[in-house]
Design a protein around this motif. Structure first.
Motif, PDB file in Angstrom:
ATOM      1  N   ILE A  64      -6.117   3.489  -2.484  1.00 39.09           N
ATOM      2  CA  ILE A  64      -5.233   3.223  -3.628  1.00 39.09           C
ATOM      3  C   ILE A  64      -4.852   1.747  -3.658  1.00 39.09           C
ATOM      4  N   CYS A  65      -4.526   1.219  -2.466  1.00 36.76           N
ATOM      5  CA  CYS A  65      -4.123  -0.189  -2.393  1.00 36.76           C
ATOM      6  C   CYS A  65      -5.290  -1.098  -2.792  1.00 36.76           C
ATOM      7  N   GLU A  72       9.003   5.452   1.389  1.00 33.13           N
ATOM      8  CA  GLU A  72       8.775   4.934   0.028  1.00 33.13           C
ATOM      9  C   GLU A  72       8.785   6.077  -0.984  1.00 33.13           C
ATOM     10  N   LEU A  73       8.238   7.215  -0.586  1.00 36.52           N
ATOM     11  CA  LEU A  73       8.184   8.368  -1.496  1.00 36.52           C
ATOM     12  C   LEU A  73       9.590   8.840  -1.871  1.00 36.52           C
ATOM     13  N   PRO A 108       0.794  -1.228   0.000  1.00 36.57           N
ATOM     14  CA  PRO A 108       0.000   0.000   0.000  1.00 36.57           C
ATOM     15  C   PRO A 108       0.831   1.285   0.000  1.00 36.57           C
ATOM     16  N   TYR A 109       1.891   1.301   0.822  1.00 37.86           N
ATOM     17  CA  TYR A 109       2.661   2.554   0.928  1.00 37.86           C
ATOM     18  C   TYR A 109       3.446   2.816  -0.348  1.00 37.86           C
ATOM     19  N   GLU A 110       3.974   1.741  -0.927  1.00 37.27           N
ATOM     20  CA  GLU A 110       4.737   1.904  -2.165  1.00 37.27           C
ATOM     21  C   GLU A 110       3.818   2.404  -3.282  1.00 37.27           C
ATOM     22  N   ALA A 113       0.985   4.052  -2.973  1.00 35.76           N
ATOM     23  CA  ALA A 113       0.596   5.438  -2.723  1.00 35.76           C
ATOM     24  C   ALA A 113       1.755   6.384  -3.021  1.00 35.76           C
ATOM     25  N   ALA A 114       2.980   5.958  -2.659  1.00 37.82           N
ATOM     26  CA  ALA A 114       4.167   6.794  -2.902  1.00 37.82           C
ATOM     27  C   ALA A 114       4.391   6.987  -4.404  1.00 37.82           C
ATOM     28  N   LEU A 115       4.160   5.926  -5.171  1.00 40.77           N
ATOM     29  CA  LEU A 115       4.317   6.009  -6.634  1.00 40.77           C
ATOM     30  C   LEU A 115       3.390   7.072  -7.218  1.00 40.77           C
ATOM     31  N   ILE A 116       2.161   7.053  -6.731  1.00 43.42           N
ATOM     32  CA  ILE A 116       1.184   8.015  -7.249  1.00 43.42           C
ATOM     33  C   ILE A 116       1.547   9.430  -6.813  1.00 43.42           C
ATOM     34  N   ALA A 117       2.003   9.571  -5.560  1.00 46.67           N
ATOM     35  CA  ALA A 117       2.409  10.903  -5.073  1.00 46.67           C
ATOM     36  C   ALA A 117       3.585  11.425  -5.882  1.00 46.67           C
ATOM     37  N   PRO A 141      -3.847   5.951   1.075  1.00 49.87           N
ATOM     38  CA  PRO A 141      -3.088   4.731   0.746  1.00 49.87           C
ATOM     39  C   PRO A 141      -3.942   3.478   0.707  1.00 49.87           C
ATOM     40  N   ARG A 175      11.190   7.172  -4.657  1.00 50.40           N
ATOM     41  CA  ARG A 175      10.654   7.480  -5.991  1.00 50.40           C
ATOM     42  C   ARG A 175      11.044   8.867  -6.472  1.00 50.40           C
ATOM     43  N   ILE A 224      -4.129  11.845  -0.892  1.00 53.00           N
ATOM     44  CA  ILE A 224      -3.733  10.456  -1.164  1.00 53.00           C
ATOM     45  C   ILE A 224      -4.222   9.566  -0.027  1.00 53.00           C
ATOM     46  N   PHE A 246       4.631  17.745   1.433  1.00 50.93           N
ATOM     47  CA  PHE A 246       3.877  16.507   1.628  1.00 50.93           C
ATOM     48  C   PHE A 246       3.482  16.445   3.098  1.00 50.93           C
ATOM     49  N   LEU A 254       5.378   5.572   4.475  1.00 56.67           N
ATOM     50  CA  LEU A 254       4.961   6.206   3.224  1.00 56.67           C
ATOM     51  C   LEU A 254       5.997   7.222   2.749  1.00 56.67           C
TER      52      LEU A 254
END
Lengths: 534, 237
Positions: B125-126, B17-18, A406-408, A410-414, B122, B21, B120, B73, B14
């Protein structure tokens, strides 16, 4: 000689595939609660029982005719066949013979025919004297017209409904579960009725000016009064009799309240089971459904999406609060532990389910559910949530086909949103099919007219579609540009006009849902020719 | 994409992970939190950190909100903290881009009215991702491994500069797939508003300067396309 014949038959039946198949067929028809055949059989039997009882009522004031005579014969024949089949299904006679024979061989003792026959007869008698078998028998006997008195026992046929209706069975179980309380109440009631009837007889007998002629009247009066029915055909005339009546009325209220509370509490205890039975009954009707383990925030979102797409599913949830929420929303739910094999089996993992989705917040549980599901059904699709990245590998090892973090995600989308919000929203919109624009796949099947066609020959623009790419594992395409390796296959982005489609290739199309559906229909029907697509 | 100063509030799964990316070379990232342990972990990962009290406007100014921070963020675990931070940051900087997470879906509206640009969730989205994976495993995999993954395939937005050759053209007539190996996903026609219109729609959009094209393709093709329309623009000037 007879013994040897018996042993031979027993071994023959043990090895006979036809015998096993036949027995299994009748087991599924009569006994197996999971079988669809039993469902239809039960419905037919309920109809038959009801019709035969209606016929009995009809014949009270009407002369029996030829039709009702033959119908009665038909019903009884069906009942007899059913009775014999159930008697046959109860236990395996040939296994008793084989077990006994092997025991005698091992211990080197003589094979006694009467001993093995005794075992078989005992086993069958145990069935014959079981309550359900007795009801079956009582439903058959009254059809002997010569014994007219037995006609009244035709009403016993209604008791046969216990066999076929789960709800009636549960009602009987509810009563049985409160056996002790009901016995106590019955004893207390008998005691009160005895005292009250004796007392009223003493006060209200005819010589004393009352209306009670004998003890039966007294008992009748006591029961009518204690049940709070009070017909009023017998009323107390003496002061003593009236005191007894007052006391009995008050006691009656207490007894009734006690009885009601016993039944209500018993049903309360069984309510969960009743609900679960409804869930299982509903599940029986489903094919290609999904088992969602967990109704937390992720599970709720999946349910929302599935409902939108009218996809059948069942939720397994252990948490009381979430289970109540699911029930309020009218969701099919099993209140239990999804990691238990029994729960998964009841949910239909081996029958009709196409995917298991593990959404719990605990990775340990998700691994366990995945492992149990994979063991129970090696072919089922398993998608699991991994709350910690390092558990992803364990979930894959346990048998998950896909793991979502889930966190990955969500992070991808952010991260994707930064600098290009429009593009990011567009992608989300497409993936979530929010504006009827979607990405979808069309597989080139063997014999399909798409097979062998070049991309340039397919006028996608005219069909209001955009070809994003082709997924293929066919090495023939390797000479083409823009290939990306994706899970044992290659994705050919924006393929050139001379890209020739092969069986097994998957077209990835972007377009409105109806354009894609229209294209799929045309391909599926295989009625299209090269010219019609062009 | 221009370099930006980004502040991330809250160091957790979160935000961690951000950061994986985000292009750390292209953007300047600073972690802000009142929790010392979280900040220590962020510092160990090599990030700039600042211990602040998010409830204090002075502390927010100190970090650069209202000055040189372009994007924040709000990744605190409590919705009320994120709402408060969003509200304070929006009051200090009108143009600041604010992206916030939401734990309880009910808080999304509050965050939007407090001034957040993007919410967002999570869990939503998940859930959607899982369903997408069940429903369309092939497509889900392709998007994950190409657009979101390591492969060089992206979705990008390209703004049409003034005087570009694309001005007054109909988007679909430009044949991006043949000229640049790009697929046109959609157009934001500024005459009609800020909404994206998908290219496969019935409506034909005449392009003007300022309109945005959303395209999909390899990064070198996107770069070449951007360069060409900009060169065209300078020729005209």
């Amino acid at each position: 000689m007879l013994s040897r014949l018996l042993i031979y038959i027993a071994y023959f039946l043990k090895t006979s595939a036809t015998y096993k198949r036949t027995k299994k067929f009748f087991y599924n028809l009569l006994e197996n609660p999971q079988s669809r055949r039993k469902y239809y059989f039960d419905i037919s039997m309920i109809s038959l029982v009801m019709l035969s009882v209606f016929l009995l009522i009809y014949e009270v004031k009407t002369e029996a005719n030829q039709v009702s005579f033959w119908f009665e014969h038909f019903v009884v024949t069906v009942f007899i066949i059913e009775y014999i089949l159930r008697l046959w299904l109860h236990g395996n006679m040939h296994m008793i013979v084989i077990d006994y024979y092997e025991k005698t061989k091992y211990l080197n003792i003589p094979f006694r025919l009467h001993s093995v026959l005794f075992d078989i007869v005992s086993m069958k008698l145990a069935y014959i004297f079981s309550p359900v078998a007795l009801i079956d028998l009582l439903a058959i006997f009254p059809s002997y017209r010569s014994i007219r008195i037995l006609r009244i026992f035709l009403i016993f046929r209604l008791f046969k409904l216990f066999r076929y209706s789960k709800s009636i069975k549960i009602f009987a179980e509810v009563l049985a579960s409160k056996r002790f309380e009901l016995y106590t109440l019955a004893l207390f009631l008998a005691f009160i009725v005895f005292i009250a009837s004796t007392a009223i007889y003493l006060f209200e007998n005819e010589p004393s000016g009352g209306q009670i002629q004998h003890l039966f009247d007294a008992i009748y009066w006591a029961i009518v009064t204690i049940s709070t029915v009070g017909y009023g055909d017998i009323t107390p005339q003496t002061t003593g009799g009236r005191f007894i009546t007052l006391a009995l009325i008050l006691t009656g209220l207490g007894v009734l309240s006690f009885f009601t509370s016993i039944i209500v509490s018993a049903f309360g205890d069984k309510m969960l089971e009743l609900r679960e039975n409804r869930t299982y009954a509903e599940l029986e009707k489903f094919r290609n459904f999904v088992i969602i383990c967990g109704f937390g925030r992720v599970g709720q979102e999946i349910v929302l999406q599935m409902r939108k797409d009218r996809q059948n599913f069942v939720v397994i949830e252990n948490d009381d609060k979430n289970a109540t929420l699911a029930r309020k929303q009218g969701i099919l739910i099993i209140h239990g532990d999804a990691s238990s094999n029994d729960t998964l089996r009841y949910a239909g993992i081996k029958r009709g389910a196409v995917a298991v989705i593990c959404t719990t917040e605990d990775d340990v549980k998700n691994v366990y559910i995945t492992l149990s599901s994979r063991r129970l059904n090696p072919k089922i699709m398993i998608i699991s949530r991994a709350n910690h990245k390092h558990n992803e590998k364990k979930l894959l090892q346990a048998g998950a086909d896909h793991v979502i973090h889930p966190y990955e995600t969500a992070a991808l989308i952010a991260a994707e949103y930064i600098g290009q919000p429009v593009a990011s929203e567009a992608l989300q919109g497409i993936l979530m099919e929010e504006k009827n624009i979607l990405l979808d796949t069309v597989t080139v099947e063997s014999g399909s007219l798409l097979h062998g066609m070049q991309i340039g020959d397919l006028n996608f623009a005219r069909m209001k579609l955009s070809l994003v790419g082709v997924i293929s594992s066919n090495s023939i395409h390797k000479k083409h540009r823009n290939q990306y390796k994706v899970h044992k296959q290659h994705f050919y982005f924006n393929p050139e006009n001379h890209f020739t489609l092969q069986t097994g290739d998957i077209l990835v199309l972007l377009g409105r849902n109806f354009s894609i559906d229209h294209f799929k229909d045309r391909v599926q029907k295989s009625l299209l020719t090269l010219d019609t697509i062009k | 994409m221009k370099a930006r100063r980004i502040a991330i509030f809250g160091y957790n799964h979160l935000s961690f992970e951000l950061t994986k990316r985000l292009n750390r070379d292209a953007h300047e990232i600073i972690f802000a939190d009142s929790d010392k342990d979280g900040l220590a972990s962020a510092a160990a990962e090599g990030f700039n950190i600042m211990q602040i009290d998010y409830r204090s406007d002075d502390d927010l100014k100190k970090i650069g909100i209202g000055k040189d921070i372009d994007l924040i963020f709000c990744f605190f675990t409590e919705d009320c903290e994120n709402v408060f931070l969003t509200l304070s940051a929006r009051a200090l900087a009108e143009d600041l881009e604010i992206i916030s997470i939401v734990e309880n879906p009910d808080a999304a509206e509050k965050l939007l009215s407090a001034g957040a640009n993007k919410i967002i969730n999570p869990y939503t989205i998940c859930g959607r991702k899982i369903y997408e994976r069940y429903k369309k495993p092939d497509i889900s995999r392709i998007i994950e491994q190409t657009v979101f993954g390591r492969h060089d395939l992206h979705i990008a937005e390209v703004e049409i500069p003034k005087g570009s050759v694309l001005e007054n053209m109909v988007a679909s007539d430009y044949k991006l797939d043949e000229k640049y190996n790009l697929i046109l996903i959609g157009v934001v026609d500024k005459e009609l508003g800020e909404d994206l219109h998908f290219a496969i729609g019935i409506q034909q959009h005449k392009l003007d300067a300022g309109d945005i094209l959303v395209v999909m393709g390899p990064s070198r093709e996107i770069r070449a396309f951007k360069q060409d329309i900009e060169e065209n623009h300078s020729d005209v000037i």
